[in-house]
Write an enzyme that holds these catalytic residues in place. Structure first.
Site, short mmCIF file in Angstrom:
data_model
loop_
_atom_site.label_atom_id
_atom_site.label_comp_id
_atom_site.label_asym_id
_atom_site.label_seq_id
_atom_site.Cartn_x
_atom_site.Cartn_y
_atom_site.Cartn_z
N GLY A 1 -15.40 3.40 5.79
CA GLY A 1 -15.27 4.50 4.84
C GLY A 1 -16.24 4.39 3.69
O GLY A 1 -16.91 5.37 3.31
N GLU B 1 -4.49 11.43 -10.63
CA GLU B 1 -5.44 10.43 -10.16
C GLU B 1 -6.32 10.94 -9.03
O GLU B 1 -7.45 10.46 -8.82
CB GLU B 1 -4.70 9.16 -9.70
CG GLU B 1 -3.87 9.28 -8.44
CD GLU B 1 -2.44 9.76 -8.66
OE1 GLU B 1 -1.60 9.57 -7.76
OE2 GLU B 1 -2.17 10.33 -9.73
N HIS C 1 -0.26 14.72 -9.28
CA HIS C 1 -1.01 13.47 -9.15
C HIS C 1 -2.41 13.62 -9.74
O HIS C 1 -3.37 13.90 -9.02
CB HIS C 1 -1.10 13.06 -7.68
CG HIS C 1 0.20 12.60 -7.10
ND1 HIS C 1 0.60 11.28 -7.10
CD2 HIS C 1 1.21 13.31 -6.52
CE1 HIS C 1 1.79 11.18 -6.53
NE2 HIS C 1 2.19 12.39 -6.17
N GLY D 1 -14.89 -1.62 6.38
CA GLY D 1 -15.69 -0.94 5.37
C GLY D 1 -16.43 0.28 5.88
O GLY D 1 -17.43 0.70 5.28
N GLU E 1 -16.77 9.73 10.24
CA GLU E 1 -16.28 8.37 10.42
C GLU E 1 -15.20 8.38 11.49
O GLU E 1 -14.25 9.17 11.42
CB GLU E 1 -15.70 7.81 9.11
CG GLU E 1 -15.09 6.42 9.28
CD GLU E 1 -14.22 6.00 8.11
OE1 GLU E 1 -13.49 4.99 8.26
OE2 GLU E 1 -14.22 6.67 7.06
N CYS F 1 4.70 11.82 -10.95
CA CYS F 1 5.58 12.31 -9.88
C CYS F 1 6.95 11.64 -9.97
O CYS F 1 7.73 11.95 -10.86
CB CYS F 1 4.92 12.10 -8.52
SG CYS F 1 5.65 13.10 -7.20
N GLN G 1 10.09 11.75 -12.86
CA GLN G 1 11.48 12.07 -12.54
C GLN G 1 12.43 10.97 -13.00
O GLN G 1 13.51 11.25 -13.52
CB GLN G 1 11.61 12.31 -11.04
CG GLN G 1 10.86 13.55 -10.56
CD GLN G 1 11.00 13.77 -9.07
OE1 GLN G 1 11.60 12.97 -8.35
NE2 GLN G 1 10.43 14.87 -8.58
N GLN H 1 -21.74 -9.20 18.24
CA GLN H 1 -22.51 -8.93 19.46
C GLN H 1 -21.62 -8.26 20.51
O GLN H 1 -22.03 -7.31 21.18
CB GLN H 1 -23.08 -10.23 20.01
CG GLN H 1 -24.13 -10.89 19.13
CD GLN H 1 -24.55 -12.24 19.69
OE1 GLN H 1 -24.66 -12.43 20.90
NE2 GLN H 1 -24.76 -13.21 18.81
#
Length: 548
Positions: free
Chosen positions: A27, A524, A522, A25, A148, A388, A392, A200
């Site tokens: 990111g 999104e 794309h 986690g 990061e 995409c 097609q 640790q």
């Protein structure tokens, strides 16, 4: 390279590392810290440094690494940059993604060109210096730059990056560097207890490389007792106030709120000399939207190859969620394995779906299943969104079953008699001609990044965008063969979006269908939690209408 350079006194750097295991986690943690800083009125930039020897993420297996996220300038990066863009509402670029493969490639090129004047080229100081230069470049004048470091501390390939960020405090001053270490604490079911020993050890590894963290984020599957934070503080030397426990949340958008209410907020406030209370109303609104149980729900059939790893399609999933929030409807995903679909003679996979979405992808596996999906949506008047490769394959399906073109297919997968999809050998980007061929390297030889598109009036595409010129991000090698455009349009299949020079079809729709749309780009990648992409909003609306 690697020389100490004076920097602005107010510019701060936050380094996020991870221990115990990958995928812990980092990111989301990095993006959430950035979101809190933005909510305090600070400008933020962010960067992912990956120790992989790949030049970019374009050829990494999506089943293992998740989706390949593409920036506006065509950088092929891992999915964390998608998290960054959605959380921080920034448009990132090549400089925000740094892989050691590219840095090493540049160093070797410089060595071959004689730029080192006969010096021995070494990991330290040359690679570490290149990493620091890349960090400095990406900081781009922001108040706070977040970096990061991919992988886990102790990985062989990551040692140069850990050393580079340790050295970086000498370049800008330790008071301008904040180190955050993300660790995982597992719960052992047989003994019914959380075990902090791996965390640790991970903190000990980090200290062994010369970095004492300022904050520790403890990731757990379930809420852990406060004694865990006390124990980690005791064994790490980090103040207990700077140890925050983050159990799995119902939504990742809860994390900025959790960070802001934890001791880490006090630490970053002191670090940045900004003690304003963050305005978290945006995140509270998103969390409410995410957790609201809507009476109205729609089901989207997502036809995919990698159904075992949702991260492969994470931007698509987030875009659908955001569109659902805006329309006050719950969006359920029905995963449909494209390979399984192509082996079946019936369409039971599509029972109870309100819409069908075929996302982008590469490779021949599952192609016939995607073609069947487009056929079923077309014939049954079900809303269809092809992205995409999904666009097609819809064109191939129509070429075969409506236009009756013999041997109709994409030349990506065969040598068809009628190649309705073919390899585009050249295109224009930033007034320069870029070329490729089948013998070109696979990596970076696609149409990548943001390109313009002209939209025709009186079309579904125009109704969606309400404008005649758009810019969208691409990642593909093959294009619609313009030789067939007129034949398609004679049969009510319209290319409603096309490149300004008229050579690259971008949007395809079926005017005799309630909602049937394919896009070469794309969408999104540009969707945001509180600003969903209009194509996904329109698709979800069509699913609602179709479910009535």
């Amino acid at each position: 390279m690697g020389e100490t350079k004076p920097m602005g006194k107010q510019q701060k750097f936050i380094f996020v590392t991870g221990g115990v295991l990958s995928g812990v986690g980092k990111g989301i943690s990095a993006a959430s810290i950035g979101a809190v800083l933005q909510a305090k009125g600070l400008s933020v930039s962010i960067q992912k440094c990956d120790p992989y020897l790949n030049v970019d993420a374009g050829l990494l297996n999506p089943a293992e690494h998740g989706e390949c996220f593409v920036t506006i300038d065509g950088a092929e990066t891992d999915l964390d940059l998608g998290h960054y863009e959605r959380f921080l509402d920034l448009e990132l670029t090549q400089k925000n993604a740094t892989l050691s493969g590219r840095l090493l490639q540049n160093l070797i090129n410089d060595e071959r060109a004689g730029k080192f004047g006969g010096k021995t080229v070494q990991l330290v100081p040359h690679l570490t210096g290149a990493i620091q230069d890349a960090i400095e470049l990406a900081a781009d004048g922001a108040d706070v730059h977040i970096v990061e470091i991919g992988g886990t501390v102790g990985d062989y390939e990551g040692l140069s990056f850990v050393e580079a960020i340790r050295e970086f405090s000498g370049r800008v001053g330790r008071e301008n560097c904040l180190y955050v270490h993300v660790v995982y604490v597992p719960f052992i079911g047989t003994s019914k207890e959380f075990k902090s020993k791996p965390a640790q050890n991970a903190l000990m590894d980090l200290r062994g490389f010369g970095i004492v963290p300022d904050c520790v984020i403890v990731r757990t599957d379930e809420p852990a007792p406060t004694s865990i934070a006390h124990k980690i503080s005791q064994f790490s030397g980090v103040s207990e106030n700077a140890v925050v426990q983050l159990a799995n949340a119902s939504t990742v958008f809860q994390v900025p709120i959790t960070i802001a209410s934890s001791g880490i907020h006090d630490v970053i406030s002191a670090f940045t000399s900004n003690h304003k209370q963050p305005d978290l109303s945006k995140w509270e609104k998103i969390v409410v939207a995410q957790n609201t149980q809507h009476d109205k729900r729609v089901t989207v059939g997502l036809v995919a190859k990698y159904v075992d790893n949702e991260d492969t399609y994470i931007s698509v999933l987030e875009a659908l969620k955001a569109a659902g929030w805006q329309e006050s409807v719950g969006v359920d995903i029905k995963w449909i394995n494209a390979e399984s679909l192509e082996k079946k003679k019936n369409y039971k996979f599509f029972e109870n779906v309100d819409g069908i979405l075929v996302p982008g992808g590469f490779g021949k596996r599952g192609i016939e299943g995607k073609i069947k999906s487009a056929k079923y949506a077309r014939e049954n008047k079900i809303p269809y969104l092809g992205i995409c490769l999904g666009m097609q394959m819809a064109i191939v399906e129509i070429g075969r079953n409506v236009l009756k073109l013999k041997g109709c297919h994409s030349s990506e997968f065969s040598n068809p008699t009628n190649p309705v999809i073919g390899l585009m050998t050249e295109w224009i980007r930033k007034n320069k001609i870029e070329k490729r061929s089948k013998s070109s390297d696979k990596g970076g030889t696609m149409r990548l990044g943001s390109y313009p598109c002209a939209i025709k009036s009186n079309t579904l595409a125009y109704n969606i965008y309400s404008k005649k010129r758009i810019d969208e991000r691409h990642r593909h090698r093959y294009e619609v063969n313009t030789k067939y455009l007129k034949l398609f349009e004679k049969n009510n299949f319209i290319f409603s979006g096309i490149s300004p020079n008229g050579k690259l079809p971008e949007i395809f729709e079926y005017s005799s269908h309630p909602w049937f749309l394919g896009v070469q780009f794309h969408p999104e990648l540009k969707s945001r939690p509180l600003n969903p992409h209009p194509i996904f909003v329109s698709f979800v609306k069509a699913c609602i209408d179709g479910s009535k």
